[in-house]
Design a protein around this motif. Structure first.
Motif, mmCIF file in Angstrom:
data_model
loop_
_atom_site.group_PDB
_atom_site.id
_atom_site.type_symbol
_atom_site.label_atom_id
_atom_site.label_comp_id
_atom_site.label_asym_id
_atom_site.label_seq_id
_atom_site.Cartn_x
_atom_site.Cartn_y
_atom_site.Cartn_z
ATOM 1 N N ASP A 53 1.066 5.492 -1.227
ATOM 2 C CA ASP A 53 0.386 6.501 -1.727
ATOM 3 C C ASP A 53 1.051 7.230 -2.954
ATOM 4 O O ASP A 53 2.334 7.106 -2.799
ATOM 5 C CB ASP A 53 0.491 7.666 -0.693
ATOM 6 C CG ASP A 53 -0.615 7.239 0.485
ATOM 7 O OD1 ASP A 53 -1.391 6.277 0.387
ATOM 8 O OD2 ASP A 53 -0.780 8.065 1.578
ATOM 9 N N GLN B 296 -1.999 -0.281 -4.666
ATOM 10 C CA GLN B 296 -2.673 -1.013 -3.788
ATOM 11 C C GLN B 296 -3.036 -2.357 -4.257
ATOM 12 O O GLN B 296 -3.757 -2.787 -4.739
ATOM 13 C CB GLN B 296 -4.074 -0.369 -3.713
ATOM 14 C CG GLN B 296 -4.208 1.181 -3.162
ATOM 15 C CD GLN B 296 -4.061 1.350 -1.723
ATOM 16 O OE1 GLN B 296 -4.946 0.869 -0.979
ATOM 17 N NE2 GLN B 296 -2.888 1.715 -1.509
ATOM 18 N N TYR C 135 -1.050 5.479 -7.106
ATOM 19 C CA TYR C 135 -1.711 4.803 -5.776
ATOM 20 C C TYR C 135 -1.332 3.319 -5.964
ATOM 21 O O TYR C 135 -2.327 2.592 -6.713
ATOM 22 C CB TYR C 135 -2.888 5.321 -5.645
ATOM 23 C CG TYR C 135 -3.731 5.065 -4.538
ATOM 24 C CD1 TYR C 135 -3.057 5.238 -3.180
ATOM 25 C CD2 TYR C 135 -5.066 4.447 -4.332
ATOM 26 C CE1 TYR C 135 -3.859 5.052 -2.051
ATOM 27 C CE2 TYR C 135 -5.876 4.396 -3.338
ATOM 28 C CZ TYR C 135 -4.906 4.615 -1.983
ATOM 29 O OH TYR C 135 -5.531 4.482 -0.808
ATOM 30 N N PHE D 11 -6.134 8.206 -7.253
ATOM 31 C CA PHE D 11 -5.710 8.183 -5.475
ATOM 32 C C PHE D 11 -7.079 7.592 -5.049
ATOM 33 O O PHE D 11 -7.866 6.974 -5.800
ATOM 34 C CB PHE D 11 -5.483 9.486 -5.156
ATOM 35 C CG PHE D 11 -4.708 9.420 -3.862
ATOM 36 C CD1 PHE D 11 -4.101 8.520 -3.309
ATOM 37 C CD2 PHE D 11 -4.524 10.830 -3.259
ATOM 38 C CE1 PHE D 11 -3.468 8.404 -2.056
ATOM 39 C CE2 PHE D 11 -3.699 10.786 -2.001
ATOM 40 C CZ PHE D 11 -3.186 9.708 -1.590
ATOM 41 N N SER E 59 0.604 -1.040 0.068
ATOM 42 C CA SER E 59 -0.016 0.071 -0.050
ATOM 43 C C SER E 59 0.905 1.217 0.153
ATOM 44 O O SER E 59 1.646 1.471 0.996
ATOM 45 C CB SER E 59 -0.928 -0.059 1.221
ATOM 46 O OG SER E 59 -1.716 1.057 1.377
ATOM 47 N N MET F 141 -1.944 6.228 7.964
ATOM 48 C CA MET F 141 -1.834 5.460 6.850
ATOM 49 C C MET F 141 -2.020 3.964 6.950
ATOM 50 O O MET F 141 -2.786 3.217 6.475
ATOM 51 C CB MET F 141 -0.435 5.898 6.033
ATOM 52 C CG MET F 141 -0.431 5.175 4.662
ATOM 53 S SD MET F 141 1.265 5.654 3.938
ATOM 54 C CE MET F 141 1.132 4.524 2.234
ATOM 55 N N ARG G 54 4.914 6.427 1.553
ATOM 56 C CA ARG G 54 4.391 7.644 1.549
ATOM 57 C C ARG G 54 4.542 8.235 0.020
ATOM 58 O O ARG G 54 3.749 9.306 -0.425
ATOM 59 C CB ARG G 54 4.926 8.708 2.290
ATOM 60 C CG ARG G 54 4.471 8.417 3.815
ATOM 61 C CD ARG G 54 3.154 8.991 4.124
ATOM 62 N NE ARG G 54 2.700 9.220 5.470
ATOM 63 C CZ ARG G 54 1.371 9.174 5.826
ATOM 64 N NH1 ARG G 54 0.316 9.410 4.902
ATOM 65 N NH2 ARG G 54 1.063 9.310 7.281
#
Lengths: 340, 340, 340, 340
Positions: free
Chosen positions: D152, D235, D233, D273, D150, D171, D227
């Motif tokens: 960002d 995921q 993004y 995002f 994960s 987060m 971060r």
């Protein structure tokens, strides 16, 4: 023409014999194995001599280099004898399961460490090597997170595992070397072991594990291992940096893709196991060994790399048992140059 | 706020009604359908009026624009009435199955062609539109080969197909428009039809086909169609040029990927059918229509694009029956600008 | 141990020489090439004899089988001489560019056709072979649509192409054989040629083409060819039936995947060209040849398969020039059994 | 028709307002925000009332349920007031950054915990939910290893992070909830933090981390966070068991795939995002909330799930600072049922 002897005519010895036979600059001279007809059978395929007595290998004047594929407990003896008889050595991993024995080996061959190469074959895999080269070239910026997923198709027999030194020294040791190959000096190890298969309960060993390594650079490597994997030999790696990511995805036996009522774009099975997945790596590993012996340059991975991987294996074993993160105090004298 | 009426409250009419209701610059005023409670049911969801009499739509002073989603044989009448009553029109494809009727329609609305947009929704699909924009931007050089694979999940009922005008006018017509969208003027058509399902034997229609279109530019488009596809709604496109290739791959319901004993990396099913696969395209199509009406600009695809796709459908039908390549003599007065 | 001679010591001859040398049941005896040191150079690598005079091959008593990798115009003479001197033959495609010459060849070796195998290597590609086997096993039901995309990385020199017989006889002929391998008897051919590179204008040849083949079974094959492809050697195949689809996707040099600011999941380049993409196919092709000679069974693809592919090439050439669909009247006496 | 008020008219409040407006069984009544015109702007879009005084929300008789999207430090106060005024609550994560405050909240609403749902939206993502359902159905056998990656796209401003409670509470908390959603009770936490960006040095916070969680079942979850991520993004999730593996791969903005000179099969960028990637999850989350309020059933994830995720966040923070593996002693009173 480098004249090569092979110690140990089992599965991996047979692979090396064939690879030597096909290499234009090498010749298979002698095969040694104490058991049955193994040595004779392998030797016969390539017109080499055979022996049941390993001493004959060290005594043979026409042997320049020795490939050691015998059981782990014999590695140190064979390394020392081969080096002392003036032969170059390519030895399968690990050097030994005991750090004390490894250090005795290093003491015995002091000054001739460069005669010994350790068979961490994954460094020679074209996919991993390409990723490392592209990382070194700055394509993703400084390496920040390395993720290695390494799962075997099925656990070996329990009898084998009893002498394996445990998952970290037997299986993860390859991944520790890969981590060092990418990240250089490791300063901390944290490991979690799992015993999923009831057969492993009470063995003191694990059949799955997650290991986190912190490098001196601040990068972190995560290794995820399992002794079994339904879809086969799962060998992935992911190098992540600020500018992007480079992944090694699994390799497949063919490029057939199926779509049907329940699934779309289903790929076929992975390459079967390490002999298939790393076939090219074995060839390139031998090529590097032959070239380094021929040119008198130090081979890599060195026996010190073999020791460093064992240091991490020992640290992971301790961390998994105690729950503590283990500092790896004394860096190897000559670690691989970190990629960044 | 554009005030919109919908003619036809079936499956596609309901989609348009919802899309209108959610659009910030449009308002659903009136829904018309002669059958049962269809119009009332759809209208009730969005606070609109309903009628069983389509004449009420053309007479309604508070209706600025009409979306025609009624059966194909009614399209021309509804277009003409709507245009003559001063309303803008978005009509589902095809304009009509008969070229004669299409030309009568064009004659009846002469000078007001720009009031009519045809619902070739795939032009608004973000994936196809991105590929076209990147081709237009020169990313792959001049487009040389366009390959469209378009397969439905399952054939519609035979009763439906009897009035469909055949596979080329009913199904391939979307792909003909896509080919024109990418390649501009088409000069030759060669088609091969297949009757795979015994139910299609003797119908004079085909349930699969391959069509080759040659563009004035020298580029060639290949369209591969089937009325059935086990893995679902297969909607792919591949634009090939000297500098590279841009593909539209199938879209999936979720991003779950499965690996097991027999398969590795198996994706899940495609998006179900056109309402799911082109959901965003319907939204963007309506957005373009509303914007063109609001700003008084000509909408695209125009009714002439609707005619041009029918010209190709007729040519393919003839080619498939005769085995001849068919020249498409008279280009549409205003074809889409080719992408190169 | 099958004793093999090779005629033609160019690029493909060298590949065959290495493959023979590595095969456990074959021995490379003699290499023949009229030009410079080619034959001697290749022979020297594997301890074989060499000659500049091809007659020496046919006269050699210790040669059981001949691999013909010489220029196309010499194929028929070499096949006839080899067969008449009692040797088995593996000849590169095509048999000849002229149907008349092929038929003269067949007449000259009448009764001994089973001595000759034609090198349509793609039949031995593990991926294509797996798809064919799974189709034959009924996994996707009766084959309905076969799509072959076959693009070379770059066009060969114009001088080469002048003698090539045109794209259909030189390049597409492989795909025609693949289509027959999957679909059996072909009854109709429709082809569209493209001349994209100005260098091809006026040559009477094409540098891209789309061909549609209708099989006796009703299945349709589509072949999409280009003499150039920016992303390399594009070799795909898609077999579609009522129960699913089996695709051969492109194969990559490594399994590295890149994600960065502009792209996610970008794979690396394809395997370079036919020597890399079909390396395993060359090995398996030779294995089949050696086995069929050793066991006295008929090799496949046969010289009649070679003729049948040329029939399709000629039909495609005529179709592309005239715009007519061409019926392929006289099926080969012994076509491959269709897969369904 | 459930009448809903929204507290906080920022980015996430606006998303919820739109989702409520589009839901057939809910009505947006009131929007509250103390700053500028935020509340009025959002309310105006959907015909709702607005206020700058949050007390008006709790006092409003026509409000059945409250969605709390205000800054974290206000969550507990708003939850308590809403519950005490008899309204159901959907509160964004985290409940609070302080365990003491969370427990005060629980004490204040004792007996009415089922009035509160926490917005761990990823549980409602169709891809994650499908994987969990298939794991629960036994498709891969007992879950052994869960890997969550994960990342960002880019770090938020340093000012924001100062009040965030650190990466684990801000987060990773989402991933902790996902781990619990799959694995149930967690008994041990081991975390390694990284400070890669110099801006994070000295902040006491990390900008990347690897966390290992051991479940009571013996399964292990690995969470890899960063971060920043050049490709967007990132995921992903991978559930591994003895019978196979289910992965959530990244989702893309379109299905365009590019092949060119340097890369083959390059996909386009990820969905931008969280608002894009989890758009459907927000809709389904609200649907579940509305349904549970309407039917008087306990919503999930509950406020106890919110507390449990904070327990893991606190444990990870301590582990990363001390290097110790942290036992998580007191399991949540009602954890999610583990999947196995």
């Amino acid at each position: 023409m480098l004249k090569i002897a092979i110690i140990g005519a089992g599965r991996i010895g047979a692979v090396h014999a064939k690879t030597v036979a096909e290499h234009p600059d090498a010749q298979l001279i002698l095969v040694s194995d104490p058991f049955g007809d193994n040595a004779a059978d392998v030797a016969a395929c390539y017109g080499a001599r055979s022996t049941k007595d390993v001493a004959a290998v060290f005594a043979a004047d026409d042997v320049d280099a020795v490939i050691i594929g015998s059981p782990t407990p014999t590695h140190v003896d064979h390394i020392v004898c081969a080096v002392q008889s003036g032969k170059a050595v390519l030895c399968e991993k690990p050097v030994d399961l005991s750090m004390k024995r490894v250090d005795e080996c290093l003491a015995a061959i002091a000054g001739k460490e460069d005669s010994v190469m350790i068979g961490f074959n994954r460094r020679f895999d074209p996919t991993f090597a390409e990723i490392r080269a592209r990382v070194a070239h700055g394509e993703i910026g400084p390496l920040e997170q390395l993720t290695i997923i390494s799962r075997d198709p099925a656990a070996p027999p329990v009898a084998y595992l009893a002498d394996s030194g445990g998952i970290f020294r037997d299986m993860t040791i390859h991944d520790f070397d890969t981590a060092r190959y990418f990240l250089g000096e490791i300063v901390e190890v944290s490991a979690t072991g799992q015993t999923l298969d009831p057969a492993f309960r009470g063995s003191g060993d694990f059949d799955a594990a997650v290991v986190t390594l912190t490098a001196a650079s601040g990068a972190v490597a995560t290794i995820i291992n399992s002794r079994h994997c339904a879809s086969g030999y799962d060998q992935r790696l992911e190098a992540f940096g600020p500018l992007g990511m480079l992944e090694a995805v699994n390799q497949l036996a063919t490029s057939v893709r199926y779509s049907g009522r329940k699934q779309s774009s289903a790929d076929g099975p992975y390459l079967d196991f390490f002999l298939q997945r790393y076939a090219e790596a074995y060839r390139l590993e031998l090529g590097h060994f032959i070239e380094s012996v021929t040119h008198g340059t130090a081979p890599s991975p060195s026996i010190l790399d073999g020791r460093a991987a064992l240091v991490l294996s020992d640290a992971a074993t301790r961390s998994a048992r105690t729950g503590e993160r283990v500092a790896v105090g004394s860096p190897s004298p000559r670690v691989a140059v970190p990629v960044r």
